[in-house]
Design a protein around this motif. Structure first.
Motif, PDB file in Angstrom:
ATOM      1  N   PHE A  66       0.836  -1.187   0.000  1.00  0.00           N
ATOM      2  CA  PHE A  66       0.000   0.000   0.000  1.00  0.00           C
ATOM      3  C   PHE A  66       0.880   1.249   0.000  1.00  0.00           C
ATOM      4  O   PHE A  66       1.954   1.264   0.605  1.00  0.00           O
TER       5      PHE A  66
ATOM      6  N   ILE B 266      -1.326   7.928   1.216  1.00  0.00           N
ATOM      7  CA  ILE B 266      -1.976   9.033   0.516  1.00  0.00           C
ATOM      8  C   ILE B 266      -2.552  10.003   1.545  1.00  0.00           C
ATOM      9  O   ILE B 266      -2.587   9.702   2.740  1.00  0.00           O
TER      10      ILE B 266
ATOM     11  N   ARG C 172      -6.033  11.910   1.573  1.00  0.00           N
ATOM     12  CA  ARG C 172      -7.309  12.203   0.927  1.00  0.00           C
ATOM     13  C   ARG C 172      -8.360  12.360   2.025  1.00  0.00           C
ATOM     14  O   ARG C 172      -9.134  11.447   2.305  1.00  0.00           O
TER      15      ARG C 172
ATOM     16  N   ASP D  27     -12.124   2.838  -1.123  1.00  0.00           N
ATOM     17  CA  ASP D  27     -11.225   3.507  -0.189  1.00  0.00           C
ATOM     18  C   ASP D  27     -11.192   2.842   1.178  1.00  0.00           C
ATOM     19  O   ASP D  27     -10.341   3.159   2.005  1.00  0.00           O
TER      20      ASP D  27
ATOM     21  N   THR E  57       2.948  -1.315   4.371  1.00  0.00           N
ATOM     22  CA  THR E  57       2.236  -0.032   4.309  1.00  0.00           C
ATOM     23  C   THR E  57       3.187   1.139   4.551  1.00  0.00           C
ATOM     24  O   THR E  57       2.772   2.205   4.997  1.00  0.00           O
TER      25      THR E  57
ATOM     26  N   GLU F  92      -3.591   3.488   0.006  1.00  0.00           N
ATOM     27  CA  GLU F  92      -4.139   3.079  -1.281  1.00  0.00           C
ATOM     28  C   GLU F  92      -3.374   1.855  -1.770  1.00  0.00           C
ATOM     29  O   GLU F  92      -2.140   1.822  -1.733  1.00  0.00           O
TER      30      GLU F  92
END
Length: 237
Positions: free
Chosen positions: A56, A59, A61, A87, A107, A165
């Protein structure tokens, strides 16, 4: 070729220390041991299984303000195919959990709790035996109470939505400083995590058992001299 069932059966009788000795003897010194910052959620976790991988990216967002019903629908409700909002968790069509799987997840040391008390139970029901994440596990009190076999670098309360993500699924990744491919063997205990390259699996397991058997017999003799009660670590096969 993925680690075989017979090889896996041997690996479940040995320790990470036996496996690293075996790897040393094959010229793989300091090659397949994950960084010690990946630690078990609680003492006594042991598993050996076959790697499945996910990577992953971090991000940013942020979620807009919304009603709770909108939030619940986005974050938690399941679609007809069993998936959630893209998401929220895993991508459409991904089956999280299978017999003998160890989920190895990178991650990027994120504080987002991709693993939690719910999805680890779901995967365990499907046969998964272990979880390794170079990142966070949340709901840690519940995960410990339900004895979920998780190794992570940090505990956190954060959800992954809007913060992580998916970059790849079941492709080679680097986790804890070690190159891991789907189908490689993975063994983990209180001492740490070791990856076993699939093409070397049979030989590593054979040598690890020779190390373990010799050590077991020596320790059993010490038990006898000290009048200690025998336990499973000194049983002979």
């Amino acid at each position: 070729m993925a680690i075989s069932k017979d090889t896996l059966a041997i690996l479940r009788k040995v320790r990470t220390s036996d496996v690293t000795d075996a790897l040393d003897s094959l010229g793989f010194t300091n090659t397949y041991e994950m960084d010690p910052r990946l630690r078990p959620l609680f003492p006594g976790i042991f598993f050996a299984g076959i790697a499945t991988t996910a990577e992953f990216n971090i991000i940013h967002r942020p979620m807009p303000r919304m009603t709770y019903d909108e939030f619940d629908d986005r974050q938690y409700k399941r679609n007809a195919d069993g998936t959630t909002h893209p998401d929220a968790l895993w991508p459409a069509g991904h089956k999280f959990g299978a017999p003998d799987e160890v989920h190895v997840i990178d991650t990027k040391q994120s504080r987002c709790g991709l693993l939690g008390s719910n999805n680890v139970l779901d995967a365990k029901i499907k046969g998964s035996v272990g979880f390794i994440i170079d990142g966070a596990c949340r709901d840690s009190t519940e995960c410990i109470g339900q004895e979920s076999p998780v190794f992570c670098t940090v505990r956190s309360m954060r959800h992954m939505a809007g913060r992580l993500e998916l970059a790849s699924m079941n492709k080679p990744i680097t986790c804890g400083g070690v190159y891991v491919r789907p189908g490689d063997g993975v063994i983990a205990d209180d001492d740490g995590i070791v990856v076993i390259p699939q093409e070397e699996g049979e030989e590593v397991a054979k040598r690890a058992w020779l190390v373990q058997d010799k050590d077991r017999r020596m320790r059993r003799a010490f038990y006898e001299k000290l009048g200690m009660k025998m336990d499973k670590t000194v049983e002979l096969e």
